[in-house]
Design a protein around this motif. Structure first.
Motif, PDB file in Angstrom:
ATOM      1  N   HIS A 113      44.848  35.540  43.771  1.00 52.43           N
ATOM      2  CA  HIS A 113      43.901  36.226  42.884  1.00 52.43           C
ATOM      3  C   HIS A 113      42.754  35.259  42.640  1.00 52.43           C
ATOM      4  O   HIS A 113      42.785  34.132  43.137  1.00 52.43           O
ATOM      5  CB  HIS A 113      44.581  36.699  41.599  1.00 52.43           C
ATOM      6  CG  HIS A 113      45.197  35.631  40.741  1.00 52.43           C
ATOM      7  ND1 HIS A 113      46.126  34.722  41.201  1.00 52.43           N
ATOM      8  CD2 HIS A 113      45.012  35.315  39.431  1.00 52.43           C
ATOM      9  CE1 HIS A 113      46.489  33.910  40.217  1.00 52.43           C
ATOM     10  NE2 HIS A 113      45.820  34.236  39.134  1.00 52.43           N
ATOM     11  N   GLU A 145      41.318  43.205  43.555  1.00 62.52           N
ATOM     12  CA  GLU A 145      41.106  41.935  42.884  1.00 62.52           C
ATOM     13  C   GLU A 145      39.629  41.533  42.947  1.00 62.52           C
ATOM     14  O   GLU A 145      39.050  41.100  41.941  1.00 62.52           O
ATOM     15  CB  GLU A 145      41.982  40.852  43.525  1.00 62.52           C
ATOM     16  CG  GLU A 145      41.842  39.473  42.929  1.00 62.52           C
ATOM     17  CD  GLU A 145      42.358  39.352  41.480  1.00 62.52           C
ATOM     18  OE1 GLU A 145      43.112  40.225  41.050  1.00 62.52           O
ATOM     19  OE2 GLU A 145      41.977  38.386  40.803  1.00 62.52           O
ATOM     20  N   SER A 156      39.204  39.666  30.578  1.00 62.63           N
ATOM     21  CA  SER A 156      39.392  38.897  31.817  1.00 62.63           C
ATOM     22  C   SER A 156      38.168  38.043  32.168  1.00 62.63           C
ATOM     23  O   SER A 156      38.214  37.248  33.107  1.00 62.63           O
ATOM     24  CB  SER A 156      39.723  39.835  32.977  1.00 62.63           C
ATOM     25  OG  SER A 156      38.669  40.720  33.238  1.00 62.63           O
ATOM     26  N   THR A 194      47.301  40.267  37.206  1.00 64.35           N
ATOM     27  CA  THR A 194      46.134  41.134  37.407  1.00 64.35           C
ATOM     28  C   THR A 194      46.642  42.285  38.282  1.00 64.35           C
ATOM     29  O   THR A 194      47.693  42.154  38.934  1.00 64.35           O
ATOM     30  CB  THR A 194      44.970  40.432  38.143  1.00 64.35           C
ATOM     31  OG1 THR A 194      45.368  40.208  39.510  1.00 64.35           O
ATOM     32  CG2 THR A 194      44.611  39.102  37.498  1.00 64.35           C
TER      33      THR A 194
END
Ligand code: ZN
Length: 282
Positions: A113, A145, A156, A194
């Motif tokens: 990620h 992603e 985030s 995620t």
């Protein structure tokens, strides 16, 4: 800094590298687990932080050098490095140099990620300008992603630093779902931390290996409910863990734990207390 660890896995040569360590809040690392339990597994410092490793992989196939993850971003400066207890310079490039590998020799980077502690050396500062660290590499990432990294939300945003993503946009190659990237080298979606996170698996000559990404950051995080507060979708992490733990146990996978600060290789065992990790010295 942990010395380089070598392992031969079928046709693959595997080096578990280190990009040093990061210190993160122990409560955030262990989610709903109370401190009187987690502090026995990971001793906190006076700021309540616990020590974590950063363990990128170098894989040599018959004709390529592949890097899994690019370590942590140190570019944001001194204050940032102090908050996370980072060294000033990155050991990762030094370790590659020790192995005789130049940045331009890496032809493929596989990302689990794009958080700053996993994709930090995508770019480097040279004469005040951001440059791709691995100029010849394609960067493999799940499509979801990359989209979330380019359009982060309020929760985030602090994890996706633009400086690690936008300057190398043309080098990204997105994939969707489970894919064989090179013969025997697979990416497998492991959503939860995620939604677009992926693990990396190697299968060769009957041997199996998996790089856990942040699904199991350290061996101490193996019990099913030991889920980080950082995870955006903790119930998805739980579902993904149940599925992948079964696969990795039944397939007798050797695992590399992404944030383990001690010995990073182990296997999952399922016993009376549920799932536990056991260290393996190859
Ligand atoms: Zn991480």
């Amino acid at each position: 800094m942990r010395p380089i660890l070598y392992h031969k896995l079928g046709n693959f040569d595997l080096w578990i590298l280190s990009d040093g360590e990061i210190w993160l809040d122990g409560g955030s690392m262990f989610g709903v687990v109370p401190k009187n339990l987690w502090s026995k597994l990971a001793a906190p410092d006076e700021q309540n932080r616990v020590r974590l490793g950063l363990n990128p992989l170098l894989i040599r196939t018959q004709d390529r050098l592949v890097l899994v993850e690019t370590g942590i971003d140190r570019k944001p400066g001194e204050k940032f490095r102090r908050i996370y207890g980072l060294s000033q310079t990155s050991p990762l490039l030094d370790q590659l140099a020790l192995l005789g590998v130049r940045p331009q020799d890496i032809s493929l980077v596989v990302h689990t990620h794009l958080h700053f502690d996993h994709a930090g050396l995508n770019t480097s500062l040279a004469e005040g300008r951001l440059q791709p660290t691995f100029p010849k590499a394609r960067h493999i990432v799940q499509k979801q992603e990359l989209e979330e990294a380019l359009h982060p939300h309020e929760r985030s945003r602090a994890s996706y630093l633009r400086e690690n993503i936008e300057p190398i946009l043309e080098q990204f190659e997105t994939v969707e779902g489970e894919q064989e990237i090179l013969p025997g080298l697979f990416v497998v979606p492991v959503p939860g931390h995620t939604l677009g996170m992926q693990a990396v698996e190697l299968r060769s000559q009957g041997q199996r290996f998996a790089y856990t990404a942040d699904l199991i950051p350290t061996m101490a995080h193996t019990p099913l409910p030991y889920i980080m507060a950082f995870d955006l979708y903790p119930m998805t992490t739980l579902e993904t863990r149940k599925k992948m733990y079964q696969r990795w146990t039944e397939g007798n996978y050797l695992l590399c734990f992404t944030h383990e600060s001690g010995h990073p290789l182990g296997r999952l065992v399922h016993g009376e207390k549920g799932y536990q990790a056991e260290a393996v010295w190859p």
